[in-house]
Design an enzyme around this catalytic site. Structure first.
Site, PDB file in Angstrom:
ATOM      1  N   ASN A  45       0.844  -1.199   0.000  1.00 31.46           N
ATOM      2  CA  ASN A  45       0.000   0.000   0.000  1.00 31.46           C
ATOM      3  C   ASN A  45       0.875   1.243   0.000  1.00 31.46           C
ATOM      4  O   ASN A  45       1.957   1.281   0.609  1.00 31.46           O
ATOM      5  CB  ASN A  45      -1.017   0.004   1.150  1.00 31.46           C
ATOM      6  CG  ASN A  45      -0.430  -0.230   2.516  1.00 31.46           C
ATOM      7  OD1 ASN A  45       0.559  -0.930   2.679  1.00 31.46           O
ATOM      8  ND2 ASN A  45      -1.038   0.372   3.525  1.00 31.46           N
ATOM      9  N   ILE A  46       0.399   2.254  -0.707  1.00 33.88           N
ATOM     10  CA  ILE A  46       1.141   3.509  -0.854  1.00 33.88           C
ATOM     11  C   ILE A  46       0.187   4.649  -0.513  1.00 33.88           C
ATOM     12  O   ILE A  46      -0.780   4.897  -1.251  1.00 33.88           O
ATOM     13  CB  ILE A  46       1.690   3.663  -2.293  1.00 33.88           C
ATOM     14  CG1 ILE A  46       2.583   2.464  -2.645  1.00 33.88           C
ATOM     15  CG2 ILE A  46       2.454   4.973  -2.425  1.00 33.88           C
ATOM     16  CD1 ILE A  46       3.035   2.412  -4.097  1.00 33.88           C
ATOM     17  N   GLU A  47       0.443   5.264   0.635  1.00 31.41           N
ATOM     18  CA  GLU A  47      -0.478   6.317   1.107  1.00 31.41           C
ATOM     19  C   GLU A  47       0.002   7.690   0.638  1.00 31.41           C
ATOM     20  O   GLU A  47       1.087   7.838   0.050  1.00 31.41           O
ATOM     21  CB  GLU A  47      -0.578   6.240   2.635  1.00 31.41           C
ATOM     22  CG  GLU A  47      -1.124   4.888   3.075  1.00 31.41           C
ATOM     23  CD  GLU A  47      -1.375   4.767   4.567  1.00 31.41           C
ATOM     24  OE1 GLU A  47      -0.842   5.581   5.347  1.00 31.41           O
ATOM     25  OE2 GLU A  47      -2.108   3.827   4.939  1.00 31.41           O
ATOM     26  N   CYS A  56      -4.128   0.769  -2.575  1.00 35.02           N
ATOM     27  CA  CYS A  56      -3.980  -0.485  -1.835  1.00 35.02           C
ATOM     28  C   CYS A  56      -2.939  -1.404  -2.481  1.00 35.02           C
ATOM     29  O   CYS A  56      -2.700  -1.342  -3.694  1.00 35.02           O
ATOM     30  CB  CYS A  56      -5.299  -1.248  -1.804  1.00 35.02           C
ATOM     31  SG  CYS A  56      -6.566  -0.484  -0.799  1.00 35.02           S
ATOM     32  N   GLU A  58      -3.098  -4.571  -3.196  1.00 36.67           N
ATOM     33  CA  GLU A  58      -3.630  -5.462  -4.238  1.00 36.67           C
ATOM     34  C   GLU A  58      -3.638  -4.771  -5.594  1.00 36.67           C
ATOM     35  O   GLU A  58      -3.270  -5.343  -6.620  1.00 36.67           O
ATOM     36  CB  GLU A  58      -5.069  -5.887  -3.916  1.00 36.67           C
ATOM     37  CG  GLU A  58      -5.234  -6.685  -2.639  1.00 36.67           C
ATOM     38  CD  GLU A  58      -5.475  -5.812  -1.409  1.00 36.67           C
ATOM     39  OE1 GLU A  58      -4.860  -4.734  -1.278  1.00 36.67           O
ATOM     40  OE2 GLU A  58      -6.290  -6.230  -0.572  1.00 36.67           O
ATOM     41  N   CYS A  89     -10.279  -4.764   0.316  1.00 32.87           N
ATOM     42  CA  CYS A  89     -11.379  -3.794   0.443  1.00 32.87           C
ATOM     43  C   CYS A  89     -12.285  -3.903  -0.781  1.00 32.87           C
ATOM     44  O   CYS A  89     -11.956  -4.587  -1.764  1.00 32.87           O
ATOM     45  CB  CYS A  89     -10.815  -2.377   0.570  1.00 32.87           C
ATOM     46  SG  CYS A  89     -10.141  -1.738  -0.972  1.00 32.87           S
ATOM     47  N   CYS A  92     -10.834  -3.023  -4.282  1.00 32.80           N
ATOM     48  CA  CYS A  92      -9.864  -4.040  -4.723  1.00 32.80           C
ATOM     49  C   CYS A  92     -10.580  -5.309  -5.182  1.00 32.80           C
ATOM     50  O   CYS A  92     -10.136  -5.968  -6.121  1.00 32.80           O
ATOM     51  CB  CYS A  92      -8.861  -4.354  -3.621  1.00 32.80           C
ATOM     52  SG  CYS A  92      -7.660  -3.019  -3.409  1.00 32.80           S
TER      53      CYS A  92
HETATM   54  N1  THU Z   1      -5.226  -1.451   2.509  1.00 30.59           N
HETATM   55  C1  THU Z   1      -4.683  -2.251   1.543  1.00 30.59           C
HETATM   56  O1  THU Z   1      -3.595  -1.980   1.025  1.00 30.59           O
HETATM   57  N2  THU Z   1      -5.386  -3.351   1.180  1.00 30.59           N
HETATM   58  C2  THU Z   1      -6.545  -3.753   1.752  1.00 30.59           C
HETATM   59  O2  THU Z   1      -7.129  -4.728   1.315  1.00 30.59           O
HETATM   60  C3  THU Z   1      -7.090  -3.031   2.905  1.00 30.59           C
HETATM   61  C4  THU Z   1      -6.519  -1.677   3.114  1.00 30.59           C
HETATM   62  C5  THU Z   1      -4.465  -0.275   2.943  1.00 30.59           C
HETATM   63  C6  THU Z   1      -4.995   1.059   2.519  1.00 30.59           C
HETATM   64  C7  THU Z   1      -4.422   1.957   3.579  1.00 30.59           C
HETATM   65  O3  THU Z   1      -3.117   2.342   3.208  1.00 30.59           O
HETATM   66  C8  THU Z   1      -4.328   1.096   4.820  1.00 30.59           C
HETATM   67  O4  THU Z   1      -4.423  -0.244   4.356  1.00 30.59           O
HETATM   68  C9  THU Z   1      -5.412   1.352   5.849  1.00 30.59           C
HETATM   69  O5  THU Z   1      -6.660   1.309   5.276  1.00 30.59           O
END
Ligand code: THU
Length: 133
Positions: A45-47, A56, A58, A89, A92
């Protein structure tokens, strides 16, 4: 899909998770998707400070594979450090359905707990290209 392949996919997702850029949520996720030819593409994941731009793990893994010309996938694994396994989520799930079809999705944590469900069960009655015709 044999167990060795699934184990390798989980390990790849775990390694990818270490690269997560998640300073806002502190919730690190890794994903790995396998192509029919056996190649593995990973993502984390890259915020972003503008939270809604977060991507996300995935989707990063799938988009990396698609951008390299891959079209057929056998399975995907998602790893997070949670006791209750973290599933993909909603957005995804939609992306997995569009690009991977009805593949098994494996969730795993860092302590060897895993569960696998078909994406069809995670996203029943999916909207897809069929409805656009
Ligand atoms: N996140 C994912 O990368 N994949 C998921 O299936 C659930 C959520 C990440 C998004 C965000 O950076 C962090 O988890 C919290 O929601």
């Amino acid at each position: 899909m044999n167990n060795k392949n699934v184990k390798e996919l989980i390990e790849s997702a775990k390694t990818a998770r270490e690269k997560a850029f998640a300073p806002y949520s502190n919730f690190k996720v890794g994903a790995a998707v396998q192509t029919k030819s056996g190649k593995i593409f990973t993502g984390c994941n890259i915020e972003n400070a503008s939270y809604g731009l977060t991507m996300c793990a995935e989707r990063v893994a799938i988009f990396k594979a698609i951008s390299e010309g891959e079209k057929e996938f056998t399975n995907i694994a998602v790893v997070a450090d949670t006791e209750n396994l973290t599933p993909p989520c909603g957005p995804c799930r939609q992306i997995i359905w569009e690009f991977c079809g009805d593949v098994p999705v494996t969730f795993a944590n860092l302590h060897g707990k895993t569960e696998t469900l078909p994406i069809k069960e995670l996203l029943p009655r999916a909207f897809d290209a069929k409805f656009l015709k």
